[in-house]
Design a protein around this motif. Sequence first.
Motif, PDB file in Angstrom:
ATOM      1  N   LEU A 155       1.151  -3.393   6.394  1.00  0.00           N
ATOM      2  CA  LEU A 155       1.046  -4.030   5.080  1.00  0.00           C
ATOM      3  C   LEU A 155       1.038  -2.924   4.038  1.00  0.00           C
ATOM      4  O   LEU A 155       0.024  -2.250   3.846  1.00  0.00           O
ATOM      5  N   ASP A 156       2.186  -2.697   3.399  1.00  0.00           N
ATOM      6  CA  ASP A 156       2.296  -1.652   2.371  1.00  0.00           C
ATOM      7  C   ASP A 156       1.987  -2.280   1.014  1.00  0.00           C
ATOM      8  O   ASP A 156       2.498  -3.349   0.691  1.00  0.00           O
ATOM      9  N   GLU A 157       1.180  -1.588   0.207  1.00  0.00           N
ATOM     10  CA  GLU A 157       0.610  -2.151  -1.025  1.00  0.00           C
ATOM     11  C   GLU A 157      -0.175  -3.415  -0.673  1.00  0.00           C
ATOM     12  O   GLU A 157       0.042  -4.504  -1.205  1.00  0.00           O
ATOM     13  N   VAL A 158      -1.115  -3.230   0.254  1.00  0.00           N
ATOM     14  CA  VAL A 158      -1.829  -4.366   0.848  1.00  0.00           C
ATOM     15  C   VAL A 158      -2.626  -5.151  -0.182  1.00  0.00           C
ATOM     16  O   VAL A 158      -2.765  -6.385  -0.064  1.00  0.00           O
ATOM     17  N   ASP A 159      -3.148  -4.490  -1.210  1.00  0.00           N
ATOM     18  CA  ASP A 159      -3.923  -5.227  -2.215  1.00  0.00           C
ATOM     19  C   ASP A 159      -3.070  -6.275  -2.904  1.00  0.00           C
ATOM     20  O   ASP A 159      -3.530  -7.358  -3.235  1.00  0.00           O
ATOM     21  N   ARG A 160      -1.795  -5.974  -3.095  1.00  0.00           N
ATOM     22  CA  ARG A 160      -0.872  -6.943  -3.695  1.00  0.00           C
ATOM     23  C   ARG A 160      -0.529  -8.053  -2.696  1.00  0.00           C
ATOM     24  O   ARG A 160      -0.406  -9.218  -3.063  1.00  0.00           O
ATOM     25  N   LEU A 161      -0.373  -7.682  -1.432  1.00  0.00           N
ATOM     26  CA  LEU A 161      -0.001  -8.653  -0.406  1.00  0.00           C
ATOM     27  C   LEU A 161      -1.096  -9.683  -0.143  1.00  0.00           C
ATOM     28  O   LEU A 161      -0.802 -10.792   0.317  1.00  0.00           O
ATOM     29  N   ILE A 162      -2.348  -9.316  -0.405  1.00  0.00           N
ATOM     30  CA  ILE A 162      -3.411 -10.311  -0.198  1.00  0.00           C
ATOM     31  C   ILE A 162      -3.997 -10.790  -1.526  1.00  0.00           C
ATOM     32  O   ILE A 162      -5.097 -11.318  -1.572  1.00  0.00           O
ATOM     33  N   SER A 163      -3.230 -10.588  -2.601  1.00  0.00           N
ATOM     34  CA  SER A 163      -3.635 -11.150  -3.892  1.00  0.00           C
ATOM     35  C   SER A 163      -3.413 -12.656  -3.860  1.00  0.00           C
ATOM     36  O   SER A 163      -2.720 -13.184  -2.983  1.00  0.00           O
ATOM     37  N   VAL A 164      -3.974 -13.341  -4.824  1.00  0.00           N
ATOM     38  CA  VAL A 164      -3.985 -14.818  -4.823  1.00  0.00           C
ATOM     39  C   VAL A 164      -2.585 -15.408  -4.664  1.00  0.00           C
ATOM     40  O   VAL A 164      -2.382 -16.369  -3.916  1.00  0.00           O
ATOM     41  N   GLU A 165      -1.590 -14.797  -5.329  1.00  0.00           N
ATOM     42  CA  GLU A 165      -0.248 -15.387  -5.359  1.00  0.00           C
ATOM     43  C   GLU A 165       0.391 -15.504  -3.979  1.00  0.00           C
ATOM     44  O   GLU A 165       1.091 -16.478  -3.690  1.00  0.00           O
TER      45      GLU A 165
END
Length: 390
Positions: A155-165
């Motif tokens: 999961l690269d840029e994982v914070d974005r991948l598990i963001s609400v959207e």
Amino acid sequence: MNENTEAIKDFSSLGINGNLIIALNKLNISQPSLIQQKTIPEVLQKKNVIFESETGTGKTYAYLLPLIQNLEKSGSQEDKILILAPTYELASQIKTTASQITGLKASLFIGGTPIKRQIEVLKEKPQIIIGNPSRLLELIHLKKLKTQSIKALVLDEVDRLISVEIAEETKMLISNIPCDSQFIACSATLNQNTKNTLNRLFSNVEEVILPKEDILSKKISHYAIFAEIRDKISTLKNFILAENPEKALVFTSRADQVENIAQKLKYKKVDCMALHAKTDKKERKAAIDQFRNGKCRILVTSDLASRGLDIQGVTHIIQMDLPSNEDFFVHRSGRTARAGKTGINVVIGDEYEMRKYAALEKKFSLVVYPKMLYKGKLVNPGDVQGFDEK
């Protein structure tokens, strides 16, 4: 983990084999960054790893090199690694990087591209699969992408991948991956909520969190230029003419403003290109390619391009507003001062944004220099009188 990194001078010391080192040498990469020194041995041992490191420190190689080596070592053409990325641009960049260092087939699976074409690509049995969660899920549900042979998930840029959207899509995709697969996640900004979520999703996770090198404060000069909203684009144009940047990324939070800014710059004879989420895939690729190779030196974009993009030689970041999410400020700014270089980050803002910028200055321990445009030059406000006397 071994804290003694002084003795590690090359990739062979980390366990990376000869053919990958030769490929790195061709790319003029000979010495591993600190995050690569810390992470590569852990990934080679097939541990589950989450790691955080500032922008421009080589996170992609930190997971790609050991995962590719393990894949090559397995000898099975059925084994695969799956890499998730939140944007087309980042996914495409990862594919390019993988293809530069291995002969294993790497393929890209992103929404907006005809799915029939991607199904045909899967028939070629790529072993490095890169894409966004929604398209990969679609291929899994169509039973075109078999997951039982996936040996590692990134999961690269994982914070974005598990963001609400997109969190639900990401979690659903993870549920389709074999439980014994290796798991890697990384970002420049990992907050505690993200870490807690990852620890719930995966067991026995090794954390590699480097001390901050303060690239944001030590390698980047931060400028503030005051402008009312109605004057921002003309201020931007004047700044570009005054500074003549070698390569500048212009950010706006509003995707609908990207084309407006680009069109007004072009009207003023400032050559630039536009990039935002609704841009056609071919146009997006063309914009990135022309910006990357220097044919166009100004790229106007939404926060689409602030995530993970590694474009060499970006000298200036110009922010036409400040994002609501402070992490986006870090990701935007981090598109310059990469690989040991320095850069300039400029915020063009009104009174409200200047107050917001002052808060960020305090939070991130920055020094922000007020600047103004005067008689075609970028000057310090206190120097205007002396400027007149010259």
